[in-house]
Every structure is written in structure tokens, then in C-alpha cells.
Design an enzyme around this catalytic site. Sequence first.
Site, PDB file in Angstrom:
ATOM      1  N   ASP A 237       0.699  -1.280   0.032  1.00 44.90           N
ATOM      2  CA  ASP A 237      -0.024   0.083   0.114  1.00 44.90           C
ATOM      3  C   ASP A 237       0.895   1.182   0.000  1.00 44.90           C
ATOM      4  O   ASP A 237       1.709   1.379   1.008  1.00 44.90           O
ATOM      5  CB  ASP A 237      -0.850  -0.081   1.268  1.00 44.90           C
ATOM      6  CG  ASP A 237      -2.095   1.072   1.210  1.00 44.90           C
ATOM      7  OD1 ASP A 237      -1.605   2.152   0.783  1.00 44.90           O
ATOM      8  OD2 ASP A 237      -3.016   0.654   1.852  1.00 44.90           O
ATOM      9  N   GLY A 263      -1.718  -4.250  -3.058  1.00 47.60           N
ATOM     10  CA  GLY A 263      -1.547  -2.937  -2.854  1.00 47.60           C
ATOM     11  C   GLY A 263      -2.837  -2.430  -1.821  1.00 47.60           C
ATOM     12  O   GLY A 263      -3.266  -3.170  -1.158  1.00 47.60           O
ATOM     13  N   HIS A 264      -3.102  -1.053  -2.057  1.00 44.90           N
ATOM     14  CA  HIS A 264      -4.020  -0.673  -1.325  1.00 44.90           C
ATOM     15  C   HIS A 264      -5.633  -1.213  -1.163  1.00 44.90           C
ATOM     16  O   HIS A 264      -6.239  -1.615  -0.337  1.00 44.90           O
ATOM     17  CB  HIS A 264      -4.347   0.961  -1.697  1.00 44.90           C
ATOM     18  CG  HIS A 264      -5.145   2.058  -0.752  1.00 44.90           C
ATOM     19  ND1 HIS A 264      -4.923   2.101   0.483  1.00 44.90           N
ATOM     20  CD2 HIS A 264      -6.251   2.451  -1.118  1.00 44.90           C
ATOM     21  CE1 HIS A 264      -5.649   2.767   0.950  1.00 44.90           C
ATOM     22  NE2 HIS A 264      -6.389   3.162   0.015  1.00 44.90           N
ATOM     23  N   PHE A 265      -6.044  -1.448  -2.671  1.00 41.31           N
ATOM     24  CA  PHE A 265      -7.387  -2.275  -2.827  1.00 41.31           C
ATOM     25  C   PHE A 265      -7.157  -3.508  -3.059  1.00 41.31           C
ATOM     26  O   PHE A 265      -7.296  -4.346  -3.921  1.00 41.31           O
ATOM     27  CB  PHE A 265      -7.850  -1.469  -4.101  1.00 41.31           C
ATOM     28  CG  PHE A 265      -8.357  -0.135  -3.963  1.00 41.31           C
ATOM     29  CD1 PHE A 265      -9.812  -0.133  -3.584  1.00 41.31           C
ATOM     30  CD2 PHE A 265      -7.505   0.913  -4.371  1.00 41.31           C
ATOM     31  CE1 PHE A 265     -10.266   1.382  -3.626  1.00 41.31           C
ATOM     32  CE2 PHE A 265      -8.149   2.261  -4.299  1.00 41.31           C
ATOM     33  CZ  PHE A 265      -9.427   2.461  -3.841  1.00 41.31           C
TER      34      PHE A 265
END
Length: 287
Positions: A237, A263-265
Site C-alpha cells: 500500500d 496494494g491498497h485495494f
Amino acid sequence: MTDIRYQTADVDGHTIFYREAGDPSRPTLLLLHGFPSSSHMFRDLIPLLAERFHLIAPDLPGFGLSEIKPRKTFTYTFDALARVIGRFTEVIGLDRYALYVFDYGAPTGFRLAMAHPERVTAVISQNGNAYEEGLSAGWDPIQRYWREPTDENRQALRALLTPASIRWQYEHGVPDTTAVSPDGSALDAYYIARPEVDEIQLDLFGDYASNVALYPAFQAYFRKHQPPLLAIWGKNDPFFLPPGAEAYRRDLPNAEIRFLDTGHFALETHAGEIAAAIIELLDRQAA
């Protein structure tokens, strides 16, 4: 096929869109999305959990298909988002629920938990931060705006609202970006491009400082009430670093911490793993 209902609720004159699935007699999981998304981000997770849980996923005020009240009549702050979502849970009759919080959903959900700790049965934090060590250098332009709320610093944040920037947030840190559907980022970009939504998002960037100021209060809630907690984190992230996940153990010694190579999602690539971890946590908590 999962039976998902797409509904709206009148929350003190504020129309809130939400997705609902599963048997209401089963334990409820309240799913709170983040920036720049909507309840659409849970499209893969909901079918994986609906046979075991009652799932409610609202769009935050000003996001997705929830009403966009003009800024002159509604002040877009995290306190306001939490106030509306808190009343939303009451309007639709939720009195006990586990929280799934992601990104903006974390400071929103943690405000709900502090206000009514008796309602929260467990917390799943998927890249939902509550510790300063979780903030990356990616926050520097936003923090500059907190310190110096000039128009120049505000306008500089518009770069975070472009379709290219939104797509980057979905793909950054994902080993194989072909695994990330284009639908989520395209829908987010569409929603952001609607009239006045850009200003709403800039307002919330500025108000995010209120969340950092509340981190000690969030942490005090964890220490006092010891909710069962799973922090399941996309370790790559660019905004919320792994130390933010690990920090939960400082206040919740029994917290479960898991990292995913994404990552983030994280739901875009690891919905199955996240669903399995949620089932494990909530089944153990109910035993």
C-alpha cells in the site's frame, strides 16, 4: 447466485444507498468503503460471505449512489460522515455488527465504535489505519494542506482526483496488474467527476487531520474494549504502511495481523483470502 438487494434509506433527510445480502437473523457485518470508492468495492467479497452472514454495505454521504448534498447545506467532515452512517445503522435496525473498515471507512467506523462500543462485535481492518506509523510519505501533500490550508496547497491535491491517479491507486504494489479489473477505478473516476464532488473530496482531504488527532482516542477504545480484530493488509500500500497494521497489537495483544502481496485495494486481487480470514475470525468469536 447470491441474492443482493440494492436499496436506499432516508436518514434524517439524507438518502443513503446500500447493498444488503444474507439472512438478517445471522451475524451482521457492516462494510465501510474508502476513498475514492463506494460499496461497489465489495462486489466480490459479498457473495463469498452471504451464506454465513448478514451483510450491509452503504455508500458514504457524497460517495457512490448516496445523496450528494450541496456543500452549502452539508459540511463534509469525518464527524459528519460518521454521524450519518451511525444514524443509518439505527434507521435500518442494526443493533449489533462486526465492522469491516477500509481507508476512510476506518475513521468513520471507529467513531461509531467509540460512540457505541456495545454494538461492535469485532473489527476487520483492511488497510484501515489508526496509528501514525502507518502514514506513508504519500500523505505529505495532504499534510502540507493541513498545516497551511492555502488555496495553492488545496489545488495541488486535485492531482489525486484524476482518472490516471485513481487507476494508479488500484494498480500500485500489485505484482500482476492484469488481475485488477478496470471497472472499479473507472466507476470511481466517473463518480469523482460529478459536479461539486471534487470540492467535497478536497474538503475531506483537509479534514483527515481530525482523524489523526483522534488516533489516541481510537487506541484508547481498543485498549478498553478489546474488540476481536483482524488487520489484513495489502503490504505494498502506498498510503498505509505495514507498521500501521502491526501497531494494533500494541493495544490489542490478541489482534491477528496478516499481510497480502498486493496494494491498497486488496479486495481487487485477494477477495477469497480476505473472506476466508473473516470467516475464521467471526466463527471463532461466535464459538
